[in-house]
Design an enzyme around this catalytic site. Structure first.
Site, PDB file in Angstrom:
ATOM      1  N   HIS A  99      -9.958  -7.180  -4.567  1.00  0.00           N
ATOM      2  CA  HIS A  99      -9.701  -6.131  -3.590  1.00  0.00           C
ATOM      3  C   HIS A  99     -10.110  -6.599  -2.189  1.00  0.00           C
ATOM      4  O   HIS A  99     -10.920  -7.493  -2.043  1.00  0.00           O
ATOM      5  CB  HIS A  99     -10.534  -4.910  -4.001  1.00  0.00           C
ATOM      6  CG  HIS A  99     -10.650  -3.862  -2.957  1.00  0.00           C
ATOM      7  ND1 HIS A  99     -11.754  -3.731  -2.151  1.00  0.00           N
ATOM      8  CD2 HIS A  99      -9.802  -2.880  -2.588  1.00  0.00           C
ATOM      9  CE1 HIS A  99     -11.576  -2.693  -1.333  1.00  0.00           C
ATOM     10  NE2 HIS A  99     -10.409  -2.166  -1.578  1.00  0.00           N
TER      11      HIS A  99
ATOM     12  N   LYS B 174       0.863  -1.177   0.000  1.00  0.00           N
ATOM     13  CA  LYS B 174       0.000   0.000   0.000  1.00  0.00           C
ATOM     14  C   LYS B 174       0.903   1.231   0.000  1.00  0.00           C
ATOM     15  O   LYS B 174       1.677   1.449   0.944  1.00  0.00           O
ATOM     16  CB  LYS B 174      -0.883  -0.014   1.246  1.00  0.00           C
ATOM     17  CG  LYS B 174      -1.764   1.197   1.412  1.00  0.00           C
ATOM     18  CD  LYS B 174      -2.793   1.335   0.301  1.00  0.00           C
ATOM     19  CE  LYS B 174      -4.000   0.448   0.562  1.00  0.00           C
ATOM     20  NZ  LYS B 174      -5.017   0.575  -0.521  1.00  0.00           N
TER      21      LYS B 174
END
Lengths: 426, 426
Positions: free
Chosen positions: A324, A197
């Protein structure tokens, strides 16, 4: 057997402990709200689903719970219509902190419907003796691969945040920290692909982290996701420098036009769970070639049947599919695994936050083996609910009063000057 | 319950009597081949499916029957892969007489898979006590509307055709004949919308028939389908003259470019089951706006789950959906009804040839009431098989030796000079 009907629909909000994971707009709070949906049929069969828990989801879920009472358990295709009817302006979108893209009322309702759909399938599976994947046409694979979801993070939440869980992962604020985190994920869970991330530090630092991962895990698929935090030019620069290193780049920049330009200039495969998170957004993205990989998420797209439908759209229009995730528990992990098991196109390792959670509401949370989960052939989802844990996490929701996930506010606790960054940050 | 597995898969070819219905390339034969697929599980549950019966379908079905032995009954998502594996060049497409568009090996396998999928769902429904629609997420409507399928036709097959069934419909070779046929359909079955198979006579005659229907049934939805028999200019002329009279025009001309031009010049909604009969053909047709309505057909598209997937593609890309039919029996009619029941987008009355068949393999073929069929809530498809009728129709297949449906050859029996017309004819 007569038609099994829903006799009781309960919506149970809870707070789950979350580590201080950093992203483009802030940091995870100590407590993330989630919703558990429990359905019981007139003959006493029970099923569970899970979804987002912010107050607008909660309101929509409670409204839908009233609408499904008495409905046939199998009546999945009417759930959106019931949710629309339940809406009445009571739950018209809003914002979840910016990482989900624009949140329309329709998207919100799809997320709520997904939990009811999964709970229905769970109960229907228990009644018929069939695993959820069998109710979706049967698995096409026996195991579903997941990727390690790496985060820049602090060692613990700031003291001013109030009570929080503490873990022993320590901080990860540079390439070394990211590699150490990845190594632990690989050692403990056997993950073989890694997603970082990003959007937290300057792109150079994040590229250094990716390059360090590539060195530590030669040949492993790597992904970087700055959540739309970069300008087009920055995205192009990163895409060029990481050409051949990244499996794909996820949402480097915001919007269809920007994504399309980055792909056009670099050829880098781009994934998205921001510029395409609903069926309505597909045609424009397709026409512009804004993404090569769409991230499925049964919460976003309206359930496991909708995930199949997304796969059909993707197959027809030449998108690839990945999956996701956001902070979630074992019910959603089981649902994600059944969903991935029935979709041939889900050829990338799926994202999951689940390893970051030290709590769960299921008994014996599934164990990753070589980075994958075995697809359960037990009836329903194949997970049993830990009623005590569920009650405790709900009790926490009642006590602590946290009602929204707000990564911006959480960051402001540590940095009073912090405001939601205007993107692109870099 | 353990995992129910397929212990026996039988493919039963049969011949069903068909009246001399005329179309752009010829006439229906006295006998149309169909295939019945019968699956039996290791615990003795049985399910039935139905599809095209020409020899290339038969070969592919027999090959697939070998592949599914021992497979879980619910393993629908692996059927295409099994069919591909079974293919080995043994059943690579071919031609069915020209009305289905190009028949690729993939399309052929999808048609065969559809019968196995339906038979699996039928058996799974019987095991679990659930109707097929419940295994597809549940019905969104209680009744499915069908349209009257009007044909120019002879009173009976030419004597040289050999044995054939005889009915009391008489000939319909002009507007009066078409209106009389429609009136009988309306009186007997309550049909409220009408489709005329065109491409048989000059467009002026067929327009006259449509105008006569509009006069006889004011406000009733009307469709005309010349199966690609017209040039672009002819199509434009018909579209303009029947503007406001037709609900839609079906396949006036062949090919994406021609269809797109007809729509662009006239605004007439165009339906197709010729230029788009597979997922691969959707993007080009969408880009060109070649069709506004795609005709679903679970045989074409690969089953009832695939019909849902087609609906998702249609919803995403702004196509409407209607439903195609060819000569079929009550098993397919039941499957079509369950399929239409779960797809909200199927808002047009569905086509069906079934009223033209005086024979069936199901006990008590479903009755149209006010032009619609009630969606069955009985386990599985909700039809029972008439074993004697099935055996008799299979016996006929063995005796008569008809192996292909060939409307061109059938017409040549009456007119030795007849060759497959080069389209456009008009």
């Amino acid at each position: 057997m007569g038609v099994p009907r829903i006799a009781r629909a309960e919506v149970i909000p809870l707070l789950v402990g979350d580590p201080p994971l950093l992203n483009a707009i802030g940091v995870h709070q100590p407590w993330t709200p989630r919703l558990i949906v429990e359905l019981e049929t007139d003959e006493g069969a029970v099923g569970f689903g899970e979804t987002y828990g912010d107050s607008n989801y909660l309101a929509a879920a409670r409204a839908l719970a009233e609408q499904v009472a008495g409905a046939p358990l199998y009546s999945l295709n009417t759930l959106m219509r019931r949710a629309d009817r339940a809406g009445d302006g009571r739950a018209d979108g809003g914002d979840t902190g910016g990482l989900r893209g624009a949140l329309t009322g329709d998207k919100l309702r799809r997320s709520v419907v997904s939990a009811f759909e999964v709970a229905s399938l769970d109960a229907l599976g228990r009644i018929t003796g069939l695993p959820v994947h069998a109710l979706l046409g049967g698995k096409v694979r026996d195991r579903v691969e997941y990727s390690a979801y790496l985060f820049y993070r602090w060692a613990q939440h700031p003291e001013q945040s109030g009570p929080s869980l503490v873990d022993d992962w320590g901080a990860a604020l540079d390439a070394d920290g990211v590699v150490a985190q990845a190594r632990r994920f690989a050692d403990v869970h056997g993950f073989r692909s890694f997603k970082l991330k990003g959007g937290v530090f300057a792109p150079e630092e994040e590229m250094a982290a990716i390059n360090a991962l590539a060195e530590e895990f030669p040949g492993a698929p790597l992904r970087l996701d700055p959540n739309g935090g970069w300008s087009i030019d920055t995205s192009v620069r990163v895409a060029r420098e990481l050409d051949g290193v990244l499996e794909y780049l996820e949402d480097p920049t915001l919007g269809v036009a920007g994504m399309a330009e980055v792909h056009r200039r670099t050829g880098m495969p781009l994934a998205t769970n921001m510029c395409v998170t609903s069926f309505e957004e597909v045609p424009a993205a397709f026409a512009a070639r804004a993404a090569q990989i769409v991230l499925a998420d049964h919460h976003y797209w309206g359930g496991l049947q909708a995930t199949r439908e997304l796969a059909a759209v993707a197959r027809t229009f030449g998108f690839a599919l990945s999956m996701h995730s956001t902070t979630h528990l074992g019910i959603s992990l089981a649902a994600m695994t059944h969903g991935a098991a029935v979709v041939p196109e889900l050829a990338y390792a799926c994202d999951t936050h689940r390893p970051w959670q030290s709590e769960d509401v299921v008994v014996r949370p599934p164990q990753f083996i070589e980075g994958a989960l075995q697809v359960s052939d037990a009836p329903g989802l194949g997970v049993d609910i830990d009623r005590d844990a569920l009650a405790a996490l709900h009790e926490r929701w009642l006590e602590l009063g946290v009602r929204e996930r707000d990564d911006v506010a959480a960051m402001r606790v540590a940095d009073p000057e912090w405001r939601q960054p205007v993107l692109p940050r870099f």
